[in-house]
Scaffold this motif. Structure first.
Motif, short mmCIF file in Angstrom:
data_model
loop_
_atom_site.label_atom_id
_atom_site.label_comp_id
_atom_site.label_asym_id
_atom_site.label_seq_id
_atom_site.Cartn_x
_atom_site.Cartn_y
_atom_site.Cartn_z
N THR A 9 0.80 -1.31 -0.11
CA THR A 9 0.04 -0.17 0.12
C THR A 9 1.00 1.22 0.10
N ASN A 10 1.78 1.35 0.72
CA ASN A 10 2.67 2.53 0.81
C ASN A 10 3.51 2.67 -0.32
N ARG A 12 2.89 1.93 -3.50
CA ARG A 12 2.01 2.22 -4.68
C ARG A 12 1.66 3.69 -4.49
N ARG A 13 1.19 3.82 -2.97
CA ARG A 13 0.92 5.42 -2.91
C ARG A 13 2.12 6.48 -3.11
N GLU A 17 2.41 9.19 -5.87
CA GLU A 17 2.45 10.62 -5.38
C GLU A 17 3.64 11.10 -6.35
N GLU A 40 4.03 -4.86 -5.08
CA GLU A 40 2.98 -3.85 -4.78
C GLU A 40 1.18 -4.55 -4.63
#
Length: 67
Positions: A9-10, A12-13, A17, A40
Motif C-alpha cells: 500500500t505504501n 504504490r501510494r 505521488e 505492490e
C-alpha cells in the motif's frame, strides 16, 4: 494489515505521488518492473535489502516505507 500489505500500500501510494510508472520506479530502484508489481500486489515477500533499494529513490528509510 500484515507487513507485506502495508509495504504494498505504501509503495504504490508513494510511487503514484511521485508520478512514476512501475517501470520508471523500478529503473530508479534497480529492480525489475514485474518484481515491483508483485510487491505492490503483496505477492512477494522482499528481503530487507530490496526494501532498502525501494526506499532510496523515494527519499526515505526502509522503516519509514514500512510504517
Amino acid at each position: 494489515m500484515d507487513i507485506r500489505q502495508r509495504l504494498a500500500t505504501n509503495l504504490r501510494r508513494l510511487r503514484l505521488e511521485k508520478g512514476w510508472s512501475q517501470e520508471e520506479f523500478a529503473d530508479q530502484a534497480g529492480i525489475h518492473r514485474t518484481y515491483v508489481s508483485d510487491i505492490e500486489r503483496g505477492a512477494r515477500n522482499p528481503t530487507i535489502t530490496v526494501v532498502e533499494r525501494l526506499a532510496r529513490p523515494l527519499g526515505m528509510s526502509p522503516s519509514e516505507l514500512l510504517a
